[in-house]
Design an enzyme around this catalytic site. Structure first.
Site, mmCIF file in Angstrom:
data_model
loop_
_atom_site.group_PDB
_atom_site.id
_atom_site.type_symbol
_atom_site.label_atom_id
_atom_site.label_comp_id
_atom_site.label_asym_id
_atom_site.label_seq_id
_atom_site.Cartn_x
_atom_site.Cartn_y
_atom_site.Cartn_z
ATOM 1 N N TYR A 1 -12.410 -1.749 -3.842
ATOM 2 C CA TYR A 1 -12.941 -1.901 -2.480
ATOM 3 C C TYR A 1 -14.460 -1.765 -2.439
ATOM 4 O O TYR A 1 -15.017 -1.423 -1.387
ATOM 5 C CB TYR A 1 -12.281 -0.893 -1.543
ATOM 6 N N ARG B 1 2.244 -6.756 8.979
ATOM 7 C CA ARG B 1 1.600 -5.558 9.539
ATOM 8 C C ARG B 1 2.165 -5.177 10.900
ATOM 9 O O ARG B 1 2.306 -3.989 11.201
ATOM 10 C CB ARG B 1 0.082 -5.771 9.589
ATOM 11 N N HIS C 1 -2.255 -5.288 1.428
ATOM 12 C CA HIS C 1 -3.553 -5.939 1.203
ATOM 13 C C HIS C 1 -3.300 -7.384 0.842
ATOM 14 O O HIS C 1 -2.305 -7.691 0.175
ATOM 15 C CB HIS C 1 -4.299 -5.259 0.033
ATOM 16 N N LYS D 1 0.832 -1.217 0.000
ATOM 17 C CA LYS D 1 0.000 0.000 0.000
ATOM 18 C C LYS D 1 0.868 1.269 0.000
ATOM 19 O O LYS D 1 2.083 1.212 0.257
ATOM 20 C CB LYS D 1 -0.931 -0.041 1.211
ATOM 21 N N GLU E 1 -9.456 -10.290 -7.991
ATOM 22 C CA GLU E 1 -8.484 -9.229 -7.724
ATOM 23 C C GLU E 1 -7.249 -9.356 -8.621
ATOM 24 O O GLU E 1 -6.677 -8.347 -9.045
ATOM 25 C CB GLU E 1 -8.090 -9.249 -6.242
ATOM 26 N N ASN F 1 -2.053 0.333 6.680
ATOM 27 C CA ASN F 1 -1.562 -0.943 7.214
ATOM 28 C C ASN F 1 -0.718 -1.749 6.218
ATOM 29 O O ASN F 1 -0.707 -2.974 6.255
ATOM 30 C CB ASN F 1 -2.721 -1.762 7.787
HETATM 31 O O1 CDP Z 1 -7.264 -5.593 4.669
HETATM 32 P P1 CDP Z 1 -8.110 -6.528 5.494
HETATM 33 O O2 CDP Z 1 -8.754 -7.615 4.669
HETATM 34 O O3 CDP Z 1 -7.359 -7.065 6.678
HETATM 35 O O4 CDP Z 1 -9.283 -5.645 6.126
HETATM 36 P P2 CDP Z 1 -10.728 -5.270 5.550
HETATM 37 O O5 CDP Z 1 -11.702 -5.416 6.663
HETATM 38 O O6 CDP Z 1 -11.008 -5.990 4.279
HETATM 39 O O7 CDP Z 1 -10.608 -3.699 5.258
HETATM 40 C C1 CDP Z 1 -9.943 -3.229 4.101
HETATM 41 C C2 CDP Z 1 -9.031 -2.102 4.507
HETATM 42 O O8 CDP Z 1 -9.823 -1.009 4.969
HETATM 43 C C3 CDP Z 1 -8.080 -2.391 5.672
HETATM 44 O O9 CDP Z 1 -6.921 -3.086 5.277
HETATM 45 C C4 CDP Z 1 -7.775 -0.992 6.175
HETATM 46 O O10 CDP Z 1 -6.809 -0.344 5.327
HETATM 47 C C5 CDP Z 1 -9.115 -0.300 5.985
HETATM 48 N N1 CDP Z 1 -9.917 -0.320 7.217
HETATM 49 C C6 CDP Z 1 -9.942 0.809 8.028
HETATM 50 O O11 CDP Z 1 -9.292 1.810 7.723
HETATM 51 N N2 CDP Z 1 -10.704 0.808 9.193
HETATM 52 C C7 CDP Z 1 -11.424 -0.268 9.536
HETATM 53 N N3 CDP Z 1 -12.156 -0.249 10.653
HETATM 54 C C8 CDP Z 1 -11.406 -1.416 8.721
HETATM 55 C C9 CDP Z 1 -10.635 -1.418 7.571
HETATM 56 MG MG MG Z 2 -10.156 -7.491 3.160
#
Ligand code: CDP
Ligand code: MG
Length: 139
Positions: free
Chosen positions: A49, A102, A115, A9, A126, A112
């Site tokens: 997203y 992470r 992805h 990222k 994807e 973070n």
């Molecule tokens: O990336 P991951 O699959 O672990 O998490 P996700 O639930 O699919 O969310 C996608 C991305 O959104 C995360 O990697 C974070 O960058 C962001 N995010 C956030 O900023 N705040 C949250 N409460 C949840 C996700």
């Molecule tokens: Mg995700």
């Protein structure tokens, strides 16, 4: 062997951690099968997203993902999707296990570092989002 999509990222690319993250995933046993450096525009980040549309963090996520270059890649391993999720750790680095990407490299829950696809079906979608049919030959 199976495949998954990872994206380094903008926070990690911008702070010069891309090489360390690539080394980390290779050391963890993944082979890099496709890779590029690119920059997402707003429509692309929204589409990637789309599953999160309407969530409170969605607009911030799109803004962040368009804020600088990203490095999408196809990684190959046995059980690539689940193994990469283990390798990167929890979404929030504060909750990520020691030694995960992470925990080592992410700044915050939003910024973070990386992805990773969360299912084989999503990995396929994807991978096709970033890589052409030609680039996917042989995967
Ligand atoms: O990336 P991951 O699959 O672990 O998490 P996700 O639930 O699919 O969310 C996608 C991305 O959104 C995360 O990697 C974070 O960058 C962001 N995010 C956030 O900023 N705040 C949250 N409460 C949840 C996700
Ligand atoms: Mg995700």
């Amino acid at each position: 062997m199976s495949h998954t999509l990872a994206i380094i990222k903008p926070d990690a690319v911008g702070s010069g951690k891309a090489g360390k993250i690539l080394a980390h995933v290779e050391t963890a046993g993944f082979a890099i099968r496709a890779l590029r450096l690119t920059r997402l525009d707003t429509a692309q980040a929204q589409a990637f997203y789309a599953v999160h549309e309407g969530r409170p963090f969605y607009d911030e996520l799109v803004e962040f993902m368009t804020s600088g270059p990203v490095i999408p890649m196809v990684l190959e391993a046995e059980n690539a999707v689940s193994r990469l999720r283990e390798t990167i750790g929890a979404t929030d680095p504060a909750e990520a296990a020691p030694g995960t990407v992470r925990k080592l490299y992410a700044e915050s829950k939003g910024r973070n570092a990386i992805h990773a696809s969360d299912s084989d079906t999503n990995a396929e979608t994807e991978i096709a989002f970033f890589f052409s049919t030609h680039e996917r030959l042989g995967l």
